[in-house]
Design a protein around this motif. Structure first.
Motif, short mmCIF file in Angstrom:
data_model
loop_
_atom_site.label_atom_id
_atom_site.label_comp_id
_atom_site.label_asym_id
_atom_site.label_seq_id
_atom_site.Cartn_x
_atom_site.Cartn_y
_atom_site.Cartn_z
N VAL A 1 0.83 -1.21 0.00
CA VAL A 1 0.00 0.00 0.00
C VAL A 1 0.86 1.26 0.00
O VAL A 1 1.83 1.36 0.77
CB VAL A 1 -0.93 0.01 1.23
CG1 VAL A 1 -1.78 1.28 1.26
CG2 VAL A 1 -1.81 -1.23 1.24
N HIS A 2 0.50 2.21 -0.85
CA HIS A 2 1.24 3.48 -0.91
C HIS A 2 0.76 4.45 0.15
O HIS A 2 -0.44 4.63 0.35
CB HIS A 2 1.08 4.12 -2.29
CG HIS A 2 1.74 5.46 -2.40
ND1 HIS A 2 1.03 6.63 -2.57
CD2 HIS A 2 3.05 5.81 -2.32
CE1 HIS A 2 1.88 7.63 -2.62
NE2 HIS A 2 3.09 7.17 -2.47
N VAL A 3 1.71 5.12 0.81
CA VAL A 3 1.40 6.19 1.76
C VAL A 3 2.20 7.43 1.33
O VAL A 3 3.43 7.40 1.33
CB VAL A 3 1.78 5.80 3.20
CG1 VAL A 3 1.43 6.94 4.16
CG2 VAL A 3 1.08 4.51 3.61
N PRO A 4 1.52 8.52 0.94
CA PRO A 4 2.23 9.72 0.48
C PRO A 4 2.71 10.60 1.64
O PRO A 4 2.05 10.69 2.67
CB PRO A 4 1.17 10.46 -0.34
CG PRO A 4 -0.13 10.06 0.30
CD PRO A 4 0.05 8.65 0.78
N TYR A 5 3.85 11.24 1.44
CA TYR A 5 4.40 12.20 2.41
C TYR A 5 4.78 13.48 1.69
O TYR A 5 5.06 13.47 0.49
CB TYR A 5 5.61 11.60 3.14
CG TYR A 5 5.22 10.50 4.11
CD1 TYR A 5 4.97 10.77 5.44
CD2 TYR A 5 5.07 9.18 3.66
CE1 TYR A 5 4.59 9.77 6.32
CE2 TYR A 5 4.69 8.18 4.53
CZ TYR A 5 4.45 8.48 5.86
OH TYR A 5 4.06 7.49 6.73
N THR A 6 4.81 14.58 2.43
CA THR A 6 5.06 15.87 1.82
C THR A 6 6.53 16.26 1.78
O THR A 6 6.91 17.22 1.14
CB THR A 6 4.29 16.98 2.56
OG1 THR A 6 4.66 16.94 3.95
CG2 THR A 6 2.79 16.77 2.44
N GLY A 7 7.37 15.52 2.48
CA GLY A 7 8.78 15.85 2.50
C GLY A 7 9.65 14.69 2.89
O GLY A 7 9.17 13.66 3.39
N ALA A 8 10.97 14.84 2.69
CA ALA A 8 11.91 13.77 3.00
C ALA A 8 12.02 13.54 4.51
O ALA A 8 12.22 12.40 4.95
CB ALA A 8 13.28 14.10 2.42
N GLY A 9 11.88 14.60 5.31
CA GLY A 9 11.97 14.47 6.76
C GLY A 9 10.89 13.56 7.33
O GLY A 9 11.20 12.57 8.02
#
Length: 321
Positions: free
Chosen positions: A181-189
């Motif tokens: 399952v894909h989980v999106p994040y807004t940044g590398a941190g």
């Protein structure tokens, strides 16, 4: 003087002006500060690399190099900003090649063509990417992870913070027949924190993060053509049959239409900067590999990367949104 003679004289003068225009442009440039726009947040690897590059290019060009962060929208905010400024050489942009190359297949009604409207000056640096996983999980190798994921469909998560990496992940998972399952994040941190705390089980990251979180995460595979000497037991994704995921290249670019003498001047300055001991030392500390290839070579790599994403999108039936 006859009318014919006057016309001939004007033609000669015009030709003389054209023949001397390029050297004049080259001699006068730069006459004011130059900006390197970074299409990522301040403090990210692109920003750090640009600042080290800017310090050395300032010494060579005799004008300040100002690094300006314009993050957001998968690099589009920074790119749109540069596209709305004159093609005069005073605004450049440092971009991560993969997201740039994937824009035509991920963004609908794109206002510019990355392959035609943006001109690479050089590849500034490259980093090898690591497929990482939490140490608390029961597997310790790529094959063990794949076996577990196949036996537990939909129970594992993978995280990304840009569309290009997601495209490649989906392509790899499809080839392996895995349901993750894909989980999106807004940044590398936030992304590295997520894998370190086992919120996601698969993430692509760099060596700096791998070392910083070595007690919490481990590498399963690495990009590149061969295993690194320091990690001889770490397989490459290529040898695992997954060449889609490549090294992360960052290029210094300028708007197409910028006079060639100006591009040549910037390329020469960047090349000298990338050979300076101070920059090489700084990049080594960050696990960056300084590159400094020709504009033609950098443009060829961008085109190849774009073709790679177009092929993935076609196979997966993905259309720009």
């Amino acid at each position: 003087m006859s009318r014919l003679s006057r016309c001939a004289l004007w033609i000669v003068l015009a030709a003389a002006c054209l023949s001397t225009a390029a050297p004049v442009v080259a001699q006068d440039f730069p006459s004011k500060p130059i900006r390197i726009v970074v299409a990522n947040s301040a403090g990210t690897i692109g920003d750090l690399a640009a600042r080290l590059l800017g310090v050395e290019m300032t010494k060579i060009l005799g004008q300040p190099i100002i690094v300006e962060a314009k993050p957001g929208a998968n690099q589009l905010i920074g790119l749109d900003y540069v596209m709305n400024l004159p093609a005069d050489g005073y605004t450049t942009i440092l971009t991560y090649v993969s997201p740039l190359a994937s824009l035509p297949v991920t963004v609908k009604d794109l206002r510019f063509d990355p392959l035609k409207d943006l001109r690479p000056i050089t590849t500034v640096f490259a980093i090898r990417a690591y497929l990482t996983t939490p140490r608390k999980q029961p597997w310790s190798t790529f094959n063990e992870m794949a076996t577990y994921a196949k036996a537990n469909p939909g129970k594992l998560n993978y995280g990304t913070n840009n569309l290009s990496i997601r495209l490649v992940f989906e392509s790899m998972l499809r080839e392996l027949g895995l349901n993750v399952v894909h989980v999106p994040y807004t940044g590398a941190g936030p992304l590295i924190q997520a894998v370190a705390t086992d919120q996601v089980q698969l993430v692509i990251t760099n060596e700096a993060n791998l070392l910083a979180f070595k007690d919490s995460i481990r590498a399963l595979a690495i990009t590149g053509d061969s295993r690194p000497a320091k990690y001889p037991d770490l397989p490459t994704l290529k040898e695992l049959g997954l060449p889609q995921m490549r090294n992360a290249d960052y290029t210094l670019n300028i708007r197409s239409g910028t006079p060639k003498p100006v591009v040549d001047r910037l390329y020469s300055a960047a090349l000298q900067a990338l050979k300076s001991p101070a920059l090489l030392e700084g990049y080594a500390k960050l696990s960056f590999e300084a590159v400094g290839d020709s504009p033609e070579s950098a443009a060829k790599k961008l085109a190849e990367e774009a073709a790679n994403y177009a092929d993935i999108a076609k196979k997966m039936g993905i259309r720009p949104e």
